[in-house]
Design an enzyme around this catalytic site. Structure first.
Site, PDB file in Angstrom:
ATOM      1  N   HIS A   1     -10.007  81.151 -21.857  1.00 16.76           N
ATOM      2  CA  HIS A   1     -10.015  81.874 -20.580  1.00 16.76           C
ATOM      3  C   HIS A   1     -10.734  83.214 -20.709  1.00 16.76           C
ATOM      4  CE1 HIS A   1      -8.605  83.477 -16.665  1.00 16.76           C
ATOM      5  NE2 HIS A   1      -8.614  82.201 -16.356  1.00 16.76           N
TER       6      HIS A   1
ATOM      7  N   ASP B   1     -10.196  78.561 -10.212  1.00 15.14           N
ATOM      8  CA  ASP B   1     -10.740  78.191 -11.526  1.00 15.14           C
ATOM      9  C   ASP B   1      -9.781  77.316 -12.324  1.00 15.14           C
ATOM     10  OD1 ASP B   1      -9.178  80.528 -11.610  1.00 15.14           O
ATOM     11  OD2 ASP B   1     -10.112  81.235 -13.443  1.00 15.14           O
ATOM     12  N   HIS B   2      -8.614  77.034 -11.744  1.00 16.84           N
ATOM     13  CA  HIS B   2      -7.653  76.150 -12.410  1.00 16.84           C
ATOM     14  C   HIS B   2      -7.343  74.910 -11.569  1.00 16.84           C
ATOM     15  CE1 HIS B   2      -6.449  79.029 -15.633  1.00 16.84           C
ATOM     16  NE2 HIS B   2      -7.088  79.824 -14.784  1.00 16.84           N
TER      17      HIS B   2
ATOM     18  N   HIS C   1      -1.494  77.062 -11.794  1.00 15.71           N
ATOM     19  CA  HIS C   1      -1.417  77.907 -10.596  1.00 15.71           C
ATOM     20  C   HIS C   1      -2.582  77.575  -9.681  1.00 15.71           C
ATOM     21  CE1 HIS C   1      -4.134  80.163 -13.193  1.00 15.71           C
ATOM     22  NE2 HIS C   1      -4.378  81.054 -12.263  1.00 15.71           N
TER      23      HIS C   1
ATOM     24  N   ASP D   1      -2.581  81.350 -16.593  1.00 12.15           N
ATOM     25  CA  ASP D   1      -2.989  82.725 -16.853  1.00 12.15           C
ATOM     26  C   ASP D   1      -1.745  83.607 -16.863  1.00 12.15           C
ATOM     27  OD1 ASP D   1      -5.464  81.586 -16.463  1.00 12.15           O
ATOM     28  OD2 ASP D   1      -6.011  82.778 -14.748  1.00 12.15           O
TER      29      ASP D   1
ATOM     30  N   HIS E   1       1.551  86.232 -13.546  1.00 12.47           N
ATOM     31  CA  HIS E   1       0.175  86.361 -13.062  1.00 12.47           C
ATOM     32  C   HIS E   1       0.219  86.818 -11.605  1.00 12.47           C
ATOM     33  CE1 HIS E   1      -4.050  85.848 -13.260  1.00 12.47           C
ATOM     34  NE2 HIS E   1      -4.131  84.758 -12.528  1.00 12.47           N
TER      35      HIS E   1
ATOM     36  N   HIS F   1      -5.101  79.250  -8.344  1.00 13.51           N
ATOM     37  CA  HIS F   1      -6.401  79.924  -8.314  1.00 13.51           C
ATOM     38  C   HIS F   1      -7.485  78.871  -8.546  1.00 13.51           C
ATOM     39  CE1 HIS F   1      -4.853  84.271  -9.212  1.00 13.51           C
ATOM     40  NE2 HIS F   1      -4.864  83.994  -7.913  1.00 13.51           N
TER      41      HIS F   1
END
Lengths: 301, 301
Positions: free
Chosen positions: B268, B64-65, B60, B210, B140, B62
Site C-alpha cells: 500500500h 482502491d480496495h 473497506h 488500511d 481508517h 474506498h
C-alpha cells in the site's frame, strides 16, 4: 477532429482487450465517450491530460461501458481537480456514483454535474459556440443512447480582393465572416456571397453503441462524416443479434450506407473471434469505406 | 499457504501500479482479499481460475480496495458461473453492488451472498473444518477491517511403530489422529501422546490495510506467521499518518514486533516515492524479517 480508441471490445476487460471508451478531440474539446473498467489507466497510457476532460458521455449502464467511471471521478479528486465535470448518461447514473462517494466518505472538491437522460427521442444535450451534441436513441437491452457530435458551420472566409474592390469598411469584416450582407462606404448593399466563400466544412462524428440494427437512427445521423457503429457479431452469429440486441458488421455497414456516412468505424467486437479482418470484409460487401477500431488506435479526420 | 499480490499500491491504478488486491491460497481455498479496479485483469494475467474464488473479503469501501468488485461479479455472470459467491465487507456493499445490477438489468445466475460487517470488535466471519477467518478492526477514515486467516490445528500423526506395539485395532486410528485416547485389544487405555505426534503446524496470515498505527490489533494477530501491514509512508512523511489514517513502514514493523509475527509484508505504498527499498530499510530498524510486496509477486509459506 481526432478520435482515440481506448477500448473497443465487448463484455469484459482482458489482458489485451479493453472495453468501450473513446476520446474525441474536436474544436478544443476533449470528450470522453463511455468509460469501461480500466479507462483511467488507458488514458494515462495514451498520455491524455485528465484536466482536459470536462464532459463525459455514457451510452448505457452496462459494466463494459461504465464501470470505470467512478474510479475516474475518484482519481480526479485525488489529483485535486478544480474544473467542473459534466456527466451525460441514463437516469440512475447520479445515484450510483453518489452512493459510492457516500460510502467512501469521499466527496469531490470540484463540481460534478449530472445530466440524466430519459428521452426516447433525439435531443440536444450540449451546445457551445462551435459544437452541438445530440443523443441518438438506440435499441439495446437497457436504455441506451448514441451521441452525435457536430461542428457548427464555421465562419465564412473573405475573398480579400473582392472585399477591397467593394469599398467595405474594415469594421464590417466580422459581419461578413458571420454571413451577413453589409453596406459599403458608398451606401450600397453588398451581398455576402459576392465577397466571401464558405469556411471549412464542419465535421461530425456519431457514436452508436450498443444497439441492434435500428434503421430509424439514419435520419438523425444523415451525412455524418464518421460513424462508429457497433459490430459485435459476424454473419455466422447474426441470429444472436436480436436476442442480445447487438449488430453484425454487415448491419453496421447497412446503416452507414443508408446514412451516407463518410467513413464507418467498427468496434465492440465479441472476443469469441480470432481476428478482426472478417468484420471489415463482411462490412465491405455493403459499404466501401470501413475502418477497424483497435485499442490504442487513433483516427484523424 | 501461497499469497499472490495482484496489486499493492495506494490511491489510483496506473500503467504499472495496481491498487490493492491479493489472492490467498490456503487449504484448497482461494480467498480474494480486496478488489481494486482492474483486479479481474490481474487475475487473468496471473492465470488464477475464476471458478476457484468462492469468498471475497473487502476491507473497506474506498475505491482502491473495491472498485473492481462489481466488474468481477459481472464477469463471473458472463462466464456463466454457477457456484455461490460469498462477499464479506462493510455495510453498504450489498446496496452498491445490487444497485449496479439493477441499473444494468443484469442479475447473476449464481447466488451472491453478502456478509455485511458492522462490528468494531474482532469477530469470526468464516469457519469450515480446516480454516477460521476473523476480522481485525482497523482505524481508517471509513469503517475498515483487516482479516486474520488461520488454519485449525491439523490431525496428529501416528507413530506407527508405537501404535503397532500397543496392540491398537486399526479401527481406532482415526480417533488417534483426532487426538483421543483409545482402548487397545487387551482392554488397556492408551494415552494419545504416547503413540502420536503433533501434525503440521497450522499457518496463519493477517491482512491489515488500511489503517493508522493501532496497537490494540496486536492481541488479535499475536504470533501470526505472516503479517501484511500497510506502509503508505516513509518516516519523512510520518506527519501525514494521523491525518490520512495511514501508517509508516516503521509503524508496520512495530506492530509486527509487538505481535511476534514470523514475517512482515509491506505494501500500500504511496506512489510519491521512486523506489521501495527505503520502506524495507526503515522497517528493518525495528523488525528483521521484512519482505516487500510488488505487483505480481508470490510468497509461499
Amino acid at each position: 477532429m481526432k478520435l482515440t480508441i481506448l477500448g473497443c471490445y465487448s463484455a469484459t476487460p482482458r489482458t489485451l482487450n479493453n472495453t468501450t471508451s473513446q476520446v474525441l478531440e474536436i474544436n478544443n474539446h476533449m470528450f470522453l465517450i463511455d468509460c469501461g473498467e480500466g479507462t483511467q489507466v488507458q488514458l494515462r497510457k495514451h498520455k491524455i491530460k485528465f484536466n482536459r476532460i470536462k464532459h463525459i458521455f455514457i451510452s448505457h449502464l452496462h459494466g463494459d461501458h461504465f464501470f470505470g467511471l467512478v474510479g475516474l471521478i475518484s482519481t480526479f479528486r485525488l489529483l485535486t481537480r478544480e474544473a467542473d465535470l459534466h456527466i451525460y448518461g441514463p437516469k440512475g447514473i447520479k445515484e450510483v456514483v453518489t452512493l459510492q462517494m457516500k460510502l467512501a466518505d469521499s466527496w469531490t472538491n470540484y463540481n460534478l454535474i449530472f445530466h440524466e437522460l430519459t428521452s426516447n427521442k433525439s435531443e440536444l444535450i450540449f451546445e457551445d459556440e462551435k459544437i452541438l451534441v445530440h443523443t441518438v436513441p438506440l435499441n439495446h437491452r437497457v436504455y441506451t443512447n448514441g451521441f452525435l457530435f457536430q461542428e457548427k458551420e464555421g465562419d465564412r472566409k473573405l475573398k480579400i480582393e473582392a472585399v477591397e474592390a467593394a469599398n467595405i469598411n474594415v469594421a464590417y469584416y466580422r459581419k461578413l465572416t458571420q454571413g451577413f450582407d453589409v453596406v459599403n462606404e458608398k451606401g450600397e448593399t453588398i451581398k455576402n456571397e459576392s465577397v466571401t466563400r464558405a469556411g471549412l466544412k464542419p465535421k461530425s462524428y456519431a457514436f452508436c453503441s450498443d444497439t441492434m440494427y435500428k434503421e430509424d437512427i439514419v435520419s438523425i445521423i444523415k451525412n455524418v462524416d464518421v460513424l462508429y457503429h457497433e459490430s459485435t457479431f459476424l454473419e455466422k452469429h447474426a441470429h444472436l443479434g436480436p436476442k442480445t440486441k447487438h449488430s453484425t458488421a454487415k448491419e453496421a455497414a447497412t446503416i452507414a450506407k443508408l446514412a451516407n456516412a463518410g467513413t464507418l468505424l467498427l468496434g465492440h467486437y465479441s472476443t469469441r473471434y480470432d481476428g478482426l479482418n472478417a468484420f471489415k470484409e463482411e462490412a465491405q460487401e455493403v459499404f466501401d469505406n470501413v475502418e477497424l477500431c483497435e485499442d490504442g488506435k487513433t483516427f484523424e479526420f
